[in-house]
Design a protein around this motif. Structure first.
Motif, PDB file in Angstrom:
ATOM      1  N   ALA A 131      35.037  35.155  43.912  1.00  0.00           N
ATOM      2  CA  ALA A 131      35.338  34.465  45.165  1.00  0.00           C
ATOM      3  C   ALA A 131      34.560  33.158  45.256  1.00  0.00           C
ATOM      4  O   ALA A 131      35.092  32.140  45.711  1.00  0.00           O
ATOM      5  N   THR A 137      32.312  39.193  44.249  1.00  0.00           N
ATOM      6  CA  THR A 137      31.792  38.080  45.031  1.00  0.00           C
ATOM      7  C   THR A 137      31.700  36.812  44.197  1.00  0.00           C
ATOM      8  O   THR A 137      31.961  35.717  44.688  1.00  0.00           O
ATOM      9  N   ALA A 177      35.868  37.652  49.258  1.00  0.00           N
ATOM     10  CA  ALA A 177      35.896  38.709  48.246  1.00  0.00           C
ATOM     11  C   ALA A 177      36.494  39.992  48.807  1.00  0.00           C
ATOM     12  O   ALA A 177      37.265  40.674  48.133  1.00  0.00           O
TER      13      ALA A 177
END
Length: 110
Positions: free
Chosen positions: A26, A23, A16
């Motif tokens: 990701a 996040t 990320a």
């Protein structure tokens, strides 16, 4: 020693940060990468003659699973399109229809 859970969390955070994104995005990218790697591994294993007998039922099962998912998804998609379409029809009926048709209590005289 780090646990597997914390290693994965650090991997998500590192990806990320490098891609400058959330996040959770990701995490989804990593999951998609693992799924693509698994499909690629099954494709490569299906080329090996001895392993082909073991991999073919797994590939068949996965294709049936994806097919059934898309059949159910298609049903919900058609339902959603119908719901939206008929909602717009109702809106136009209310916009261009007479008030007495939709509010019958106005026709009742005291």
């Amino acid at each position: 020693m780090l646990t597997i859970k914390s290693d994965c969390r650090e991997l998500f955070v590192e990806v990320a940060e490098r891609l400058r994104m959330n996040t959770y995005v990701a995490l989804m990218l990593i999951i998609i990468l693992y799924i693509a790697g698994g499909i690629l591994a099954l494709g490569i294993l299906s080329l090996i003659p001895g392993v082909k007998l073991l991999v073919t039922p797994v590939i068949t099962l996965l294709t049936k699973l994806v097919e059934s998912f898309f059949v159910v998804f298609l049903g919900y998609f058609i339902w959603l399109i119908k719901a939206v379409f008929f909602s717009y029809i109702d809106i136009f009926k209310h916009l261009f229809g007479k008030r007495e048709k939709f509010l019958p209590t106005d026709n009742i005289k005291e």
